[in-house]
Design a protein around this motif. Sequence first.
Motif: not given
Length: 229
Positions: A45-47, A61-66, A90-91, A107-111
Amino acid sequence: MGSTALSYDTWHADAAREPAMEEGHRPLWRHFIETIPETDLSTREVLDFGCNRGGFLRLLHALKPFRRGLGVDIAQASIAAARSLAGVVPVAYEAASDLTAWPDSFDIAFSYEVIYLLPDLAAHAAGMHAALRRGGVYYAVTGCHTENPLWPAWRDFIGGRTNAPVQDRSPDDYAAAFVAAGLEVSVRRFGYDGFVPVPKDRGYYPKLTDALDYSAVSKLLFRCVRRDP
């Protein structure tokens, strides 16, 4: 949905420049995604915090589908654009200024170049800690800090172009806030080594080498892990 008390239509004061900004970020986002050690996000689950028009999550999602993703931003028009551009990825996208609505959710978040705009970095760090699951990781990229040689000029230049307030912080300030929130913090240089377009607008980069040094040297990538006892 989180609070939207702190909101505006777009990050850029000139909303028409938002798509071009997204396009300019794309090679750097790709480098970001390729730099993180996580390779399989299929169950994650990605933020994306400060998602703007949603381009980072679409590329991720194109490079590392979540499994599922959420993008949050306080820019209302940008969120509307992100929703319209999402396609079959799926966002979900929500207008929010904090993460209180999503405890123990990611599980993983980005900014990406967001944390220098946050008026309350301590609250953001605490909110991110609460939003991550145990063992979850938050990656935050910024080159907007007081040890960037360009920052004295950028402080006013960026401030005149954005609807968001610009903050003065050092790399140590960022690290201290994440550590105080209970996150395990490490950092590396962003290290972008791809081709950099020759800037047409020299407001950001007076010299060509400034553009090279910023993305390779001044820009930092923080890795913050929630490791509860």
